[in-house]
Design a protein around this motif. Structure first.
Motif, PDB file in Angstrom:
ATOM      1  N   ASP A 283       0.851  -1.182   0.000  1.00 44.31           N
ATOM      2  CA  ASP A 283       0.000   0.000   0.000  1.00 44.31           C
ATOM      3  C   ASP A 283       0.891   1.236   0.000  1.00 44.31           C
ATOM      4  OD1 ASP A 283      -1.584   2.250   1.089  1.00 44.31           O
ATOM      5  OD2 ASP A 283      -3.163   0.750   1.310  1.00 44.31           O
ATOM      6  N   GLY A 284       0.731   2.114  -1.016  1.00 41.33           N
ATOM      7  CA  GLY A 284       1.600   3.266  -1.142  1.00 41.33           C
ATOM      8  C   GLY A 284       1.395   4.308  -0.070  1.00 41.33           C
ATOM      9  N   LEU A 285       0.277   4.249   0.668  1.00 37.54           N
ATOM     10  CA  LEU A 285       0.005   5.243   1.703  1.00 37.54           C
ATOM     11  C   LEU A 285       0.300   4.739   3.114  1.00 37.54           C
ATOM     12  CD1 LEU A 285      -3.326   6.716   0.305  1.00 37.54           C
ATOM     13  CD2 LEU A 285      -0.994   7.557  -0.025  1.00 37.54           C
ATOM     14  N   SER A 286       0.257   3.440   3.325  1.00 35.09           N
ATOM     15  CA  SER A 286       0.521   2.898   4.660  1.00 35.09           C
ATOM     16  C   SER A 286       1.746   1.999   4.709  1.00 35.09           C
ATOM     17  CB  SER A 286      -0.692   2.100   5.159  1.00 35.09           C
ATOM     18  OG  SER A 286      -0.827   0.884   4.429  1.00 35.09           O
ATOM     19  N   GLY A 287       2.181   1.493   3.542  1.00 38.26           N
ATOM     20  CA  GLY A 287       3.326   0.580   3.501  1.00 38.26           C
ATOM     21  C   GLY A 287       2.967  -0.868   3.746  1.00 38.26           C
ATOM     22  N   ALA A 288       1.709  -1.175   4.050  1.00 40.72           N
ATOM     23  CA  ALA A 288       1.310  -2.551   4.352  1.00 40.72           C
ATOM     24  C   ALA A 288       1.516  -3.449   3.137  1.00 40.72           C
ATOM     25  CB  ALA A 288      -0.155  -2.589   4.777  1.00 40.72           C
ATOM     26  N   VAL A 289       2.149  -4.597   3.344  1.00 42.94           N
ATOM     27  CA  VAL A 289       2.341  -5.569   2.268  1.00 42.94           C
ATOM     28  C   VAL A 289       0.984  -6.153   1.882  1.00 42.94           C
ATOM     29  CG1 VAL A 289       3.449  -7.739   1.623  1.00 42.94           C
ATOM     30  CG2 VAL A 289       4.678  -6.085   3.045  1.00 42.94           C
ATOM     31  N   LEU A 290       0.752  -6.271   0.558  1.00 41.69           N
ATOM     32  CA  LEU A 290      -0.548  -6.696   0.050  1.00 41.69           C
ATOM     33  C   LEU A 290      -0.439  -7.975  -0.758  1.00 41.69           C
ATOM     34  CD1 LEU A 290      -1.777  -3.217  -1.274  1.00 41.69           C
ATOM     35  CD2 LEU A 290      -2.270  -4.227   0.958  1.00 41.69           C
ATOM     36  N   ARG A 291      -1.553  -8.682  -0.832  1.00 43.13           N
ATOM     37  CA  ARG A 291      -1.683  -9.855  -1.699  1.00 43.13           C
ATOM     38  C   ARG A 291      -3.064  -9.829  -2.346  1.00 43.13           C
ATOM     39  NH1 ARG A 291       2.872  -9.789  -1.066  1.00 43.13           N
ATOM     40  NH2 ARG A 291       4.314 -11.395  -0.327  1.00 43.13           N
ATOM     41  N   TRP A 292      -3.165 -10.357  -3.575  1.00 42.38           N
ATOM     42  CA  TRP A 292      -4.468 -10.483  -4.222  1.00 42.38           C
ATOM     43  C   TRP A 292      -5.200 -11.652  -3.600  1.00 42.38           C
ATOM     44  CZ3 TRP A 292      -7.365  -7.539  -7.267  1.00 42.38           C
ATOM     45  CH2 TRP A 292      -8.462  -8.112  -7.904  1.00 42.38           C
ATOM     46  N   GLN A 293      -6.311 -11.383  -2.961  1.00 39.41           N
ATOM     47  CA  GLN A 293      -7.072 -12.421  -2.276  1.00 39.41           C
ATOM     48  C   GLN A 293      -8.538 -12.019  -2.196  1.00 39.41           C
ATOM     49  OE1 GLN A 293      -4.948 -12.647   1.426  1.00 39.41           O
ATOM     50  NE2 GLN A 293      -5.340 -10.522   1.971  1.00 39.41           N
TER      51      GLN A 293
ATOM     52  N   GLY B 231      -5.538  -7.172  -0.582  1.00 39.96           N
ATOM     53  CA  GLY B 231      -5.739  -7.048   0.854  1.00 39.96           C
ATOM     54  C   GLY B 231      -4.430  -7.181   1.592  1.00 39.96           C
ATOM     55  N   THR B 232      -4.426  -6.819   2.867  1.00 41.87           N
ATOM     56  CA  THR B 232      -3.200  -6.830   3.654  1.00 41.87           C
ATOM     57  C   THR B 232      -2.753  -8.253   3.959  1.00 41.87           C
ATOM     58  OG1 THR B 232      -4.530  -6.609   5.668  1.00 41.87           O
ATOM     59  CG2 THR B 232      -3.626  -4.602   4.697  1.00 41.87           C
ATOM     60  N   LEU B 233      -1.430  -8.411   4.016  1.00 36.39           N
ATOM     61  CA  LEU B 233      -0.822  -9.687   4.367  1.00 36.39           C
ATOM     62  C   LEU B 233      -0.605  -9.711   5.868  1.00 36.39           C
ATOM     63  CD1 LEU B 233       0.597 -12.347   3.429  1.00 36.39           C
ATOM     64  CD2 LEU B 233       2.713 -11.009   3.332  1.00 36.39           C
ATOM     65  N   VAL B 234      -1.094 -10.734   6.529  1.00 38.23           N
ATOM     66  CA  VAL B 234      -0.958 -10.844   7.976  1.00 38.23           C
ATOM     67  C   VAL B 234       0.354 -11.529   8.305  1.00 38.23           C
ATOM     68  CG1 VAL B 234      -1.972 -11.762  10.094  1.00 38.23           C
ATOM     69  CG2 VAL B 234      -3.451 -10.917   8.265  1.00 38.23           C
ATOM     70  N   SER B 235       1.112 -10.978   9.241  1.00 41.94           N
ATOM     71  CA  SER B 235       2.405 -11.540   9.636  1.00 41.94           C
ATOM     72  C   SER B 235       2.229 -12.905  10.291  1.00 41.94           C
ATOM     73  CB  SER B 235       3.095 -10.580  10.606  1.00 41.94           C
ATOM     74  OG  SER B 235       4.222 -11.192  11.189  1.00 41.94           O
ATOM     75  N   PRO B 236       3.169 -13.831  10.040  1.00 40.84           N
ATOM     76  CA  PRO B 236       3.105 -15.132  10.720  1.00 40.84           C
ATOM     77  C   PRO B 236       3.196 -14.989  12.236  1.00 40.84           C
ATOM     78  CG  PRO B 236       4.670 -15.181   8.886  1.00 40.84           C
ATOM     79  CD  PRO B 236       4.277 -13.759   9.080  1.00 40.84           C
ATOM     80  N   ARG B 237       3.760 -13.875  12.692  1.00 42.36           N
ATOM     81  CA  ARG B 237       3.903 -13.653  14.132  1.00 42.36           C
ATOM     82  C   ARG B 237       2.685 -12.982  14.734  1.00 42.36           C
ATOM     83  NH1 ARG B 237       8.582 -12.057  11.753  1.00 42.36           N
ATOM     84  NH2 ARG B 237       8.023  -9.851  11.933  1.00 42.36           N
TER      85      ARG B 237
END
Length: 472
Positions: free
Chosen positions: A214-224, A229-235
């Protein structure tokens, strides 16, 4: 990736020049009109749009092609004609380039990007047929799912063009989000940022390391599930649903550039003599020494600054609200958006404005009090917030972290002060007392706040002031 190709021409493309460009596609291509005739589409035999061409726009404002394209245009005034190639259709990109190149040759100009317009050959044709209504009638949208409309753009600046405005309206009407996908080098115009809806709309940036973020928040995204949508960390845990942040988003260097941001609201009595834009022009003159350069209902801003003509457009569209973009002279980057709407109290103008400054340039902080005084006494100001940000001088929004601004000052207009009980507006819990604006019998107030862009404590003072004014 979708390609936008633009012809910048000294002369207005006449119908024959446009037709010659369209016929470059060959005899098996069909022509269709949409958008009440404002958009012409080159379609295949199944009616699918290959290239969509916007009506030519006369640009009378210096610096817009440089700001939005990095291109050198003909001298002002010149004509701006956009052609958009459809994603995933063979040869659509080549057809768009051929159209723009042919149009530029026949109308004395150039095409952007230059490498897209090398083929100028016209394919001989026996004629043109009218295409049936295409299945994808929205030329700006590349992917449509149950949740979002996706636009893939490959241009240096994503601007609030007529294309994008239509896409925003179409997505909202269909109750979908709008997701804009760009390569990593692209920036956003502040006008787009001002109109970006909330979730699931977002700016999606392609990235070599993370795929998308996401260019405004930096959150890593995946097509889902039919959208990015945002990618949830394994941690991640239920208490801490951590989302990874792309490394590219965090690569920030302080260049010393700053932005002075001003947001304000005025409410005028509804009157046939009302002229809009005066408050914005006052702020512009006080902070820069000159008036805005141009305005429009989309980017590029194409008309010389004229409060009278702006008022005419807003009046013609009333009671529906009207959105405008206003730009400054290239020597002093400035951009504003105005939303004009009817309210029970009259005609409201909601303005967001920013000016950019380099590391060695002095900011006009001494003019803020004078600016607030003029708005309170002459332009029916309700409220105004002034902020200072560490951000780019050219005002463009990069896909990198830019810290929040800090509040320099807040202004309360006379009508708001009058509606407060007792002496609440004048007696505040802040260490520095407010400065009175306007006549004693009907005052407004200027509340000085923090001025250091590295010190966010000013927001604590601002929050304390807001609680006090609201009586919380």
């Amino acid at each position: 990736m979708t390609k936008d190709v633009i012809a910048l021409t000294q002369r207005m493309p006449d119908p024959w020049a446009v037709l010659a460009g369209l016929l470059s596609g060959g005899p098996d291509k069909l022509v269709n009109a949409t958008g009440e005739g404002a958009v012409v589409q080159l379609c295949d035999e199944q009616g699918r749009p290959l290239v969509s061409v916007e009506a030519p726009m006369l640009i009378q404002v210096e610096g817009e092609a440089e700001r939005l394209l990095g291109a050198t245009p003909p001298r002002v005034p010149y004509w701006w004609t956009e052609a958009r190639a459809t994603t995933g259709v063979p040869d659509a990109e080549r057809l768009a380039g051929t159209f723009a190149g042919r149009l530029a040759t026949l109308s004395d100009g150039s095409a952007w990007p230059p490498e897209m317009a090398r083929s100028l050959g016209v394919v001989r044709t026996d004629g043109v047929s009218v295409a049936p209504t295409p299945a994808a009638a929205q030329p700006a949208v590349d992917v449509l799912t149950h949740s979002v409309a996706v636009i893939i753009m490959d241009r240096p600046v994503v601007a609030m063009t007529a294309w994008l405005s239509d896409a925003f309206r179409g997505a909202a009407a269909a109750e979908r989000g709008l997701q804009i996908v760009t390569p990593p080098g692209t920036t956003l115009s502040p006008a787009v940022l001002a109109n970006m809806p909330g979730w699931p709309s977002r700016w999606v940036v392609q990235d070599e390391r993370e795929g998308y973020y996401d260019g405004l928040s930096g959150a890593v995204l995946r097509w889902q599930d039919g959208m990015f949508g945002t990618l949830v960390s394994p941690r991640a845990t239920e208490e801490d649903p951590t989302t990874p942040v792309a490394a590219s988003y965090q690569e920030v260097v302080d260049t010393g550039e700053r932005q002075l941001a001003v947001t304000f609201r005025t409410v005028h009595p509804a009157d046939d003599r009302l002229v809009l834009g005066g408050a914005l022009e006052t702020v512009w003159r006080e902070l820069t020494g000159g008036a805005p350069a141009g305005w429009g209902t989309a980017e590029p801003a194409n008309l010389p600054w004229s409060p009278g003509r702006l008022t005419d457009v807003a009046h013609a569209r009333s009671p529906e609200p009207t959105w405008f973009v206003v730009v400054g002279d290239p020597g002093r980057p400035g951009l504003a958006t105005i939303r004009v709407s009817r309210t029970k109290a009259g005609v409201a103008e909601d303005v967001t404005l920013a000016f950019g400054y380099g590391a060695g340039e002095k900011l006009p902080l001494e003019a803020l009090h004078r600016t607030a005084e003029a708005l309170v006494t002459r332009h029916h100001l309700r409220s105004m917030l002034v902020q200072l940000r560490k951000a780019r001088r050219d005002l463009l929004v990069p896909p990198r972290f830019e810290g929040p601004g800090v509040p320099l000052g807040f202004v309360l207009g006379a009508e708001e002060v009058r509606n407060m009980p007792d002496d609440r507006a004048r007696r505040t819990p802040l260490a520095e007392q407010p400065l009175r604006l306007g006549p004693k019998a009907r005052p407004g107030y200027y509340y000085p706040l923090s001025g250091d862009p590295s010190d966010l404590s000013g927001w604590s003072d601002f929050e304390q002031l807001m609680r006090h004014l609201k009586g919380v």
